[in-house]
Write a protein that holds these residues in place. Structure first.
Motif, PDB file in Angstrom:
ATOM      1  N   SER A  25       0.829  -1.205   0.000  1.00 64.83           N
ATOM      2  CA  SER A  25       0.000   0.000   0.000  1.00 64.83           C
ATOM      3  C   SER A  25       0.869   1.262   0.000  1.00 64.83           C
ATOM      4  N   ALA A  26       1.952   1.230   0.780  1.00 65.94           N
ATOM      5  CA  ALA A  26       2.846   2.403   0.819  1.00 65.94           C
ATOM      6  C   ALA A  26       3.470   2.639  -0.553  1.00 65.94           C
ATOM      7  N   ALA A  31       5.340   5.901  -2.080  1.00 67.23           N
ATOM      8  CA  ALA A  31       6.595   5.834  -1.329  1.00 67.23           C
ATOM      9  C   ALA A  31       7.672   5.229  -2.233  1.00 67.23           C
ATOM     10  N   ARG A  32       8.843   5.880  -2.273  1.00 70.97           N
ATOM     11  CA  ARG A  32       9.869   5.437  -3.229  1.00 70.97           C
ATOM     12  C   ARG A  32      10.727   4.309  -2.679  1.00 70.97           C
ATOM     13  N   ARG A  33      11.079   4.384  -1.413  1.00 75.97           N
ATOM     14  CA  ARG A  33      11.884   3.286  -0.843  1.00 75.97           C
ATOM     15  C   ARG A  33      11.138   2.717   0.348  1.00 75.97           C
ATOM     16  N   VAL A 473      -7.086  -4.587   5.879  1.00 71.10           N
ATOM     17  CA  VAL A 473      -7.791  -3.302   6.050  1.00 71.10           C
ATOM     18  C   VAL A 473      -6.865  -2.261   6.687  1.00 71.10           C
ATOM     19  N   PHE A 474      -6.261  -2.609   7.830  1.00 77.95           N
ATOM     20  CA  PHE A 474      -5.465  -1.593   8.539  1.00 77.95           C
ATOM     21  C   PHE A 474      -4.048  -1.477   7.957  1.00 77.95           C
ATOM     22  N   GLY A 475      -3.551  -2.549   7.349  1.00 77.31           N
ATOM     23  CA  GLY A 475      -2.260  -2.447   6.671  1.00 77.31           C
ATOM     24  C   GLY A 475      -2.350  -1.500   5.479  1.00 77.31           C
ATOM     25  N   ARG A 476      -3.449  -1.606   4.747  1.00 78.83           N
ATOM     26  CA  ARG A 476      -3.631  -0.738   3.579  1.00 78.83           C
ATOM     27  C   ARG A 476      -3.715   0.723   4.026  1.00 78.83           C
ATOM     28  N   ARG A 477      -4.468   0.948   5.109  1.00 83.98           N
ATOM     29  CA  ARG A 477      -4.587   2.326   5.620  1.00 83.98           C
ATOM     30  C   ARG A 477      -3.245   2.831   6.145  1.00 83.98           C
ATOM     31  N   ALA A 478      -2.524   1.955   6.864  1.00 80.43           N
ATOM     32  CA  ALA A 478      -1.224   2.349   7.416  1.00 80.43           C
ATOM     33  C   ALA A 478      -0.249   2.709   6.291  1.00 80.43           C
ATOM     34  N   GLY A 479      -0.256   1.903   5.227  1.00 77.69           N
ATOM     35  CA  GLY A 479       0.662   2.151   4.102  1.00 77.69           C
ATOM     36  C   GLY A 479       0.398   3.496   3.449  1.00 77.69           C
ATOM     37  N   ARG A 480      -0.884   3.783   3.227  1.00 74.06           N
ATOM     38  CA  ARG A 480      -1.241   5.069   2.615  1.00 74.06           C
ATOM     39  C   ARG A 480      -0.783   6.233   3.494  1.00 74.06           C
ATOM     40  N   ALA A 481      -1.114   6.127   4.776  1.00 71.51           N
ATOM     41  CA  ALA A 481      -0.813   7.239   5.685  1.00 71.51           C
ATOM     42  C   ALA A 481       0.698   7.395   5.869  1.00 71.51           C
TER      43      ALA A 481
END
Ligand code: FAD
Length: 499
Positions: A25-26, A31-33, A473-481
């Protein structure tokens, strides 16, 4: 000064489902790296996620909504499946009922409402089907550079920005610092740590057998609580635990046998402790709503063990993957008395009571059947076939699927408690999965959390398949944020200066 090992935009700690959901998600969010570190050696890649049956619980609109994300249903099979939609109300009611009304309402609403889109996203991102996603993540994990086994040790807050700006890690060469624009914690619970199990779950939990990775030892929970005053949330005395093969290894799962040590065929028969007494209503609910608490019930019995027993009418219905020849030590005999004698060689203390309990149960079933002729056994629903009638009731009922154990040969297996994962964790913001500080009651800048480490969702029990969905669900949100924080957060200068 600890030498700098690396510098990344998003650092993910833990390489299981939640970690890889966060990392993907990040990366998708710009996110580049993105670096995923894990404290386990290659042999244990994938954390508890490696061991799962790949079951994801999600809201859906029926078969047509589900078919595109599974890879094990051909057209012929699909034509034979009746599948009612599973609505947001159904999922929400299940969490509320199963978690005794204690699940954090905002977190559980987020889990439920996001489950369909998050599981579909997860499937697409991992390539293939949701059941295949765990395998895909294993593949990705296998492609990792295993030369570095890297355990997170300390979180470092940048005094200027107050954001988490780096993590001290330890690898074979010693301590190193990884500079990060944002950090996501996805390092599992404390289920593989006997000291913490005894401390938080209570006496005797050090006797439980570990079902999955031996590396989920609660170190990142303790790290976040110690270093950034992360707020603790959820059911710290609670965990997911199942009936587990008594011959399984004590301190970790087995990567080959994996989930097949689970012994969840009790709704088809009875469970008796070493004193020959029943101790749970084996038919109180469908297997998916009881399997996660019956491990705890077995742990509470003398010797932390129990026998599961069936007669020949029910043994053909047992799941092959859990009970086939060679996977479990089967105790068989033509009569109940001989079965009891054989069980005595495996630890049963009171063979006469064992036989008496089963015969008393059989009498109660016979009276129920006499009063309710034509009442049909149906393993697919709660069939109401019980031990309780107007003329006879057992002190401890079997509420559904109560068939008599009268036709030999009989079979028993010995089970104990297998601990899966712990429920206590960190408080998070439901939108961003940002870790909440107990000092400020607001999110710690630059720190996010997903998977087993999130506290507040599950209390006492757990609706099967919710763990992987929660990680998505929360991994996807964490990655975005985390990606947004790394780009727009309070420490971009430091980051870009060193990149
Ligand atoms: C046998 C079994 C069957 C299961 N079946 C299902 C199922 O069908 N459906 C379902 O929803 N759930 C299932 N579960 C539960 C499921 O495994 C978890 O909910 C989920 O996989 C947890 O994912 P996670 O990423 O949070 O943790 P994990 O997958 O356990 O990953 C955590 C990782 O963090 C690493 N780590 C720990 N400490 C550190 C540290 N200090 N530094 C760096 N890395 C660290 C660990 O080595 C590990 O690799 C099952 C569990 C087991 C054991």
């Amino acid at each position: 000064m600890v030498p700098v090992l690396s510098e990344v935009e998003v650092l993910v700690i833990g390489g299981g489902n939640a970690g890889f959901s966060s990392a993907i998600s990040a990366a998708e969010s710009g996110a580049r790296r993105v670096l995923v570190i894990d404290s386990c050696p290659e042999d244990w890649a994938g954390g508890n996620t490696y061991f799962t049956a790949g079951a994801f619980r999600m809201v859906h609109h029926g078969l047509a909504d589900v078919l595109p994300i599974v890879n094990n249903v051909d057209k012929a099979t699909a034509s034979k499946i009746d599948m009612e939609p599973y609505t947001t109300a159904n999922f929400a009611d299940d969490i509320s009922r199963i978690c005794v009304g204690r699940s954090d309402p905002v977190l559980s609403e987020t889990l439920v409402n996001d489950s369909n889109t998050a599981v579909k996203w997860h499937t697409k991102s991992m390539g293939g089907s949701s059941s295949g996603a765990a395998c895909a993540s294993r593949r990705r994990m296998a492609e990792r550079d295993w030369s570095r086994i890297t355990a997170a040790k300390r979180l470092v807050v940048d005094p200027a920005t107050k954001a988490v700006g780096s993590v001290i890690v330890e690898d074979a060469t010693g301590e190193r610092e990884i500079l990060a624009g944002a950090v996501i914690l996805a390092a599992g619970g404390f289920e593989a740590n006997p000291r913490m199990r005894s401390q938080f779950l209570g006496p005797n939990w050090d006797f439980a057998k570990v079902r999955g990775t031996p590396y989920n030892i609660g170190s990142c929970l303790e790290m976040a609580i110690r270093d950034v005053s992360a707020k603790q949330a959820g059911n710290w005395s609670g965990c997911h635990s199942v009936a587990w093969d008594a011959n399984a290894p004590p301190n970790s799962g087995d990567r080959v046998i994996s989930n097949e040590f689970t012994k969840s065929g009790y709704p088809l028969g009875l469970m008796l402790n070493l004193e020959g007494k029943r101790f749970v209503d084996e038919g109180v609910d469908l297997r998916n709503y009881t399997y996660a608490i019956f491990g705890k019930a077995i742990l509470a019995q003398p010797g932390h063990a129990a026998f599961q027993v069936w007669d020949s009418q029910m043994t053909p219905w047992l799941r092959d993957e859990e009970y086939r020849d060679g996977i479990v030590e089967k105790i068989t005999a033509p009569t109940l008395e001989e079965l009891a004698e054989k069980c005595a060689k495996c630890g049963l203390k009171d063979p006469s009571k064992f036989v008496e309990t089963i015969k008393e149960y059989n009498k109660a079933v016979a009276v129920f059947q006499d009063e309710n002729p034509g009442h049909k056994w149906d393993p697919a629903v709660k069939d109401g076939l019980s031990t309780q009638s107007s003329r006879k009731q057992l002190a401890l009922p079997k509420s559904n699927w109560a068939t008599p154990l009268t036709k030999g040969p009989y079979m028993a297996i010995k089970a104990t408690c297998g601990v899966t994962f712990t429920f206590g964790g960190l408080a998070v913001d439901h939108e961003t999965a940002g870790v909440i500080s107990s000092a400020t009651n607001s999110a710690v800048p630059g720190l996010y959390c997903a998977g087993e480490m999130v506290g507040g969702l599950f209390y006492d029990n757990y609706p099967g398949g919710s763990g992987l969905t929660s990680g998505a669900v929360f991994g996807r949100r964490a990655g975005r944020a985390a990606a947004a924080q790394a780009h727009n957060g309070k420490n971009p200068q430091r980051f870009s200066a060193r990149l």
